[in-house]
Design an enzyme around this catalytic site. Structure first.
Site, PDB file in Angstrom:
ATOM      1  N   TYR A 134       3.064  10.009  -0.577  1.00  0.00           N
ATOM      2  CA  TYR A 134       4.187   9.409   0.149  1.00  0.00           C
ATOM      3  C   TYR A 134       5.518   9.681  -0.559  1.00  0.00           C
ATOM      4  O   TYR A 134       6.576   9.592   0.064  1.00  0.00           O
ATOM      5  CB  TYR A 134       4.014   7.894   0.290  1.00  0.00           C
ATOM      6  CG  TYR A 134       2.815   7.437   1.078  1.00  0.00           C
ATOM      7  CD1 TYR A 134       2.003   8.328   1.784  1.00  0.00           C
ATOM      8  CD2 TYR A 134       2.474   6.085   1.113  1.00  0.00           C
ATOM      9  CE1 TYR A 134       0.904   7.895   2.487  1.00  0.00           C
ATOM     10  CE2 TYR A 134       1.375   5.638   1.821  1.00  0.00           C
ATOM     11  CZ  TYR A 134       0.580   6.539   2.502  1.00  0.00           C
ATOM     12  OH  TYR A 134      -0.522   6.098   3.194  1.00  0.00           O
ATOM     13  N   LYS A 184      -3.043   5.923  -4.087  1.00  0.00           N
ATOM     14  CA  LYS A 184      -4.113   6.859  -3.729  1.00  0.00           C
ATOM     15  C   LYS A 184      -3.899   8.202  -4.417  1.00  0.00           C
ATOM     16  O   LYS A 184      -2.765   8.646  -4.579  1.00  0.00           O
ATOM     17  CB  LYS A 184      -4.134   7.077  -2.207  1.00  0.00           C
ATOM     18  CG  LYS A 184      -4.066   5.792  -1.395  1.00  0.00           C
ATOM     19  CD  LYS A 184      -3.983   6.078   0.088  1.00  0.00           C
ATOM     20  CE  LYS A 184      -3.687   4.814   0.877  1.00  0.00           C
ATOM     21  NZ  LYS A 184      -2.247   4.477   0.886  1.00  0.00           N
ATOM     22  N   ASP A 196       0.837  -1.193   0.000  1.00  0.00           N
ATOM     23  CA  ASP A 196       0.000   0.000   0.000  1.00  0.00           C
ATOM     24  C   ASP A 196       0.876   1.248   0.000  1.00  0.00           C
ATOM     25  O   ASP A 196       1.649   1.477   0.926  1.00  0.00           O
ATOM     26  CB  ASP A 196      -0.904   0.003   1.241  1.00  0.00           C
ATOM     27  CG  ASP A 196      -1.786   1.234   1.320  1.00  0.00           C
ATOM     28  OD1 ASP A 196      -2.947   1.145   0.903  1.00  0.00           O
ATOM     29  OD2 ASP A 196      -1.301   2.285   1.790  1.00  0.00           O
ATOM     30  N   HIS A 220      -7.702   9.657  -1.250  1.00  0.00           N
ATOM     31  CA  HIS A 220      -6.950   9.633   0.002  1.00  0.00           C
ATOM     32  C   HIS A 220      -7.688  10.295   1.171  1.00  0.00           C
ATOM     33  O   HIS A 220      -7.655   9.798   2.293  1.00  0.00           O
ATOM     34  CB  HIS A 220      -5.588  10.305  -0.215  1.00  0.00           C
ATOM     35  CG  HIS A 220      -4.522   9.815   0.708  1.00  0.00           C
ATOM     36  ND1 HIS A 220      -3.188   9.757   0.359  1.00  0.00           N
ATOM     37  CD2 HIS A 220      -4.584   9.351   1.975  1.00  0.00           C
ATOM     38  CE1 HIS A 220      -2.482   9.278   1.376  1.00  0.00           C
ATOM     39  NE2 HIS A 220      -3.310   9.038   2.372  1.00  0.00           N
TER      40      HIS A 220
END
Length: 279
Positions: A53, A82, A48, A115
């Site tokens: 990120y 996401k 994930d 998200h």
């Protein structure tokens, strides 16, 4: 019955998703490849990540290395990313998906999520996800951090019901009303921060249960997730900790022990409250 790291839960569109995976939140891109490779070699099949990120390229490289070292095929893995809130109109969402796919070096995603709901910003984005899904570019679509009110708004116009709602979930934040709503609408709950970002690793109530089984606090909590039929994606950067987190299929918590952990709920968050936090 979930009895191994490769066992899956069937989502509402028939897609099978591993009940446990690896999250890579706050993992630096230049270290992500080795971490993902290690996880897949240990038996993890679900990874994930997210655009925000900043490590999708590292995840993609780790997947490539792991497929070479294990002989697995891409189809053996379940990869999630996401769309961030900076790109929630229709065109931005499609562009964000294509950008994520490019960084990951993949032909498709198994799961793509919105998200955060923001302040009702998600309508166009969900339409874009529906179209990408119906075009066969994503195997499943879902959301993160949606409270009941967000899901109610989404379901009023949705052509496709989300398969997943990924939310903060741990013994101190058990999201009972939200879990009941998701179950009623056949939306699978998935836990982020299942270990409360480390806040429960020394908890004495859980430690008593852990001692009985010769397990760690994290193993007991992750076992509690599995027995609650909540998909869980603990983050770890160390291979030995990833292996330990996955070693939860040789014991079961009793009903009494489940109730002891259930009684720990304080509705306490370590992350933002989606109801009031706007990105």
């Amino acid at each position: 019955m979930i009895t191994s790291l490769q066992d899956t839960i069937k989502l509402n569109n028939g897609v099978e998703m591993p009940a446990m995976g690896l999250g890579v939140f706050q993992v630096e891109n230049d270290t992500t490849a080795e971490i993902v490779k290690n996880a897949i070699e240990l038996g993890y099949r679900s990874i994930d990540t997210a655009a925000i990120y900043g490590n999708e390229a590292g995840v993609g490289e780790g997947i490539k290395l792991a497929l070479a070292s294990t002989g697995l095929n891409r189809e053996d893995l379940f990869i999630t990313s996401k769309v961030w809130n900076a790109g929630l109109n229709y065109e931005e969402t499609v562009s964000a998906y294509e950008e994520s796919l490019g960084k990951l070096g993949l032909d498709y995603l198994d799961l793509y999520l919105i998200h955060w709901p923001g302040q009702n910003k998600f309508a166009e984005s969900w339409t874009a996800l529906e179209d990408l899904y119906q075009e066969g570019k994503i195997r499943a679509i879902g959301v993160c951090n949606f409270n009941i009110s967000h899901l109610q708004d989404l379901l009023k116009t949705a052509r496709v019901t989300p398969v997943i709602n990924q939310v903060e979930f741990h013994p101190r934040l058990q999201q009972r009303s939200l879990r009941a709503f998701c179950k009623e609408h056949n939306i699978q709950l998935e836990a982020w921060a299942p270990l409360m970002q480390g806040g429960l690793l020394e908890d004495t109530t859980i430690a008593k249960i852990a001692e009985k089984y010769g397990k760690s606090n994290s193993q007991v909590i992750l076992r509690w997730d599995i027995q609650n039929e909540v998909i869980t994606i603990p983050k770890s950067v160390r291979k030995e900790r990833m292996a330990q987190n996955a070693d939860i299929f040789d014991f079961s918590l009793t009903d009494e022990e489940m109730q002891i952990i259930n009684a720990m709920n304080l509705d306490k968050r370590v992350g933002p409250d989606p109801e009031v936090f706007d990105f």
